[in-house]
Design an enzyme around this catalytic site. Structure first.
Site, PDB file in Angstrom:
ATOM      1  N   GLY A  13       0.836  -1.206   0.000  1.00  0.00           N
ATOM      2  CA  GLY A  13       0.000   0.000   0.000  1.00  0.00           C
ATOM      3  C   GLY A  13       0.863   1.244   0.000  1.00  0.00           C
ATOM      4  O   GLY A  13       1.995   1.227  -0.503  1.00  0.00           O
ATOM      5  N   LYS A 193       5.152   7.162  19.946  1.00  0.00           N
ATOM      6  CA  LYS A 193       4.372   7.458  18.743  1.00  0.00           C
ATOM      7  C   LYS A 193       2.877   7.514  19.080  1.00  0.00           C
ATOM      8  O   LYS A 193       2.116   8.262  18.469  1.00  0.00           O
ATOM      9  CB  LYS A 193       4.649   6.447  17.630  1.00  0.00           C
TER      10      LYS A 193
END
Lengths: 310, 310
Positions: A13, A193
């Site tokens: 992707g 994150k």
């Protein structure tokens, strides 16, 4: 592992496609697993547009069926975490007996499926700071950033030195033009994150909005900051200290970003499954079972589950 | 105050229109203030449909201009709280020097505007448990319920016996077929109603849904209950004890209700201002300044303000 490592890209992707092309054009032997685009890419190649640059076509080794793929030195997992349930079928085929798995996904617990197949010692994880989009079949638009923080997987979340194998993989990425930072503690890096992902992904879906609007409204700006502090609290309960200034740094960083639709918002708009468990469920389970408290994150989690019944 | 009290209905919507018609048809002298529907109602009267019954037309005293209204014994404030800023213009005209104001609105602090005009001793409040809709110009559909809890206003939220005036007003409502319960403490009654309004109004707007779906999904069902417990905690900080069983009672009550679009959801869908300050802002200010904590309610408040920028 040979000096000239081969790579299998599991999930071609916006992310897997971009990094795979970078490795491919730097001379690595890269094998791309595709799903709906397989025939298209076999015929036409992968197209990468970098920022405002021209379309570049790369004739890559593309596969629609994992059984046709060779076993590689490194399998890069670049699927959505919601598809990790298919890894037990895929990984035994694409990883050499002495090969390794590098999981380039956000969230916590995302290496578990790979570790069950390959064994925990052969699994690494990476956090990608990449802005890219898939704009059509086999077409990827690279927008900005791209560096990766990589570390060695440990089920207990403790420190683990990167080791020679990961250093060699990092060198391949660096050779392909990708900045890599090697981390002593992968779970700690994942929590850092999450300080960004947990507020912006969920709130953008619930409020149908973009990062710039969340930051411009004083109500949601304050809410984003309170949610970030809850992530820090959950991480602390797990033994990972995130310095106080990091919250302000993430706020400043988002202020400077161009208006951004989060990946979860894009998934939601396209009717795709959301990565709710990796980004919310597992962090809540780990943080709360270690004594942490995060009522706002749990509320976002509840709202997201309501909005996306399984 | 005379034995035959006159009433001014300030805001002839689903609520003011319904109660005004009930008083009117029981023989009270009722004057209806309308806005956009004034000319229509002057010509055609007010139409009330009760449940599945026929349309009944009532030729009422309708006004589009407050300056044409007579001063009345009782002014019933049935506007949205977001329109309370116009009360200083309206009340001096429609309330007799010895008249009183009855504020039939949800939330906290909603009597303050009336109290500033008429003085706190002449202000009463009521909480209506009414299911009714405005279905067109001068058209009201009564669906279910209708009883009112009434009490005397006190700025400090302490107990206040209802007194003869409120008893007389309550008798008028009872004579019009409306059950009335007189409360010793109006603020306490308002907090109890907020136990329902705070979770369902906000969550229905944020998640674009109805009460039944919030109750059917385990994620939001748990969230509703946690939000209710925060309302109880804020009320307790203000000195109003709500018994633990009341939360379960409100959950059970909602389980038995027919699928319901909350009034805030209807306002949101019609692009009208939401009663965010009365339902969220003032309860948070009062509860938090008294030492209470309600992170989930504050998050709902932040999200609603984001969704409805002023």
């Amino acid at each position: 592992m040979t000096d000239k490592r081969s790579y299998a890209i599991i999930g071609t992707g916006a992310l897997g496609g971009y990094y795979g092309i970078c490795l491919h054009r730097s001379g690595r032997d890269v094998h791309f697993l595709l799903h709906s685009d397989a025939d298209f890419v076999k015929e036409n190649g992968l197209v990468l547009t970098e920022k405002d640059g021209p379309d570049n076509v790369y004739n890559v080794k593309a596969y629609g069926d994992v059984r046709e793929m060779p076993a590689c030195d490194v399998a890069i997992v670049a699927l959505k975490t919601t598809a990790n349930c298919i890894l037990p079928e895929i990984l035994p085929q694409v990883v050499k007996p002495d090969g390794v798995v590098l999981v380039l996904q956000n969230g916590l617990g995302v290496e578990d499926a790979a570790a069950q197949v390959a064994g925990p010692d052969r699994v690494y994880g990476g956090l990608c700071f990449l802005c890219s989009n898939k704009t059509g079949p086999g077409r990827i638009h690279y927008v900005d950033y791209g560096h990766i923080s990589m570390g060695r997987y440990r089920p207990d979340g403790n420190d683990a030195p990167p080791g020679d194998t990961l250093r060699a993989i990092a060198a391949d990425f660096e050779g392909a033009g990708i900045d890599v930072e090697l981390m002593e503690n992968l779970e700690a890096a994942r929590w850092r994150k999450l300080v960004w992902n947990i507020p912006y992904n969920g709130l953008s879906v619930i409020l149908r909005t973009t990062t710039d609007r969340l930051m411009a409204d004083p109500s949601t700006r304050g809410l984003v900051e309170r949610v970030m502090r809850e992530v820090v609290a959950l991480a602390a309960a797990r033994g990972h200290t995130i310095e106080d200034a990091f919250v302000q740094k993430m706020m400043d960083y988002t202020d400077r970003m161009t208006p951004y639709r989060t990946s979860m918002m894009i998934d939601f708009d396209l009717g795709r499954p959301l990565e709710i468990d990796a980004i919310y469920g597992e962090p809540l389970r780990r943080g709360e079972s270690a004594g942490g408290s995060a009522p706002l994150i749990r509320m976002i989690y509840d709202m997201l589950r309501f909005l996306t019944p399984s």
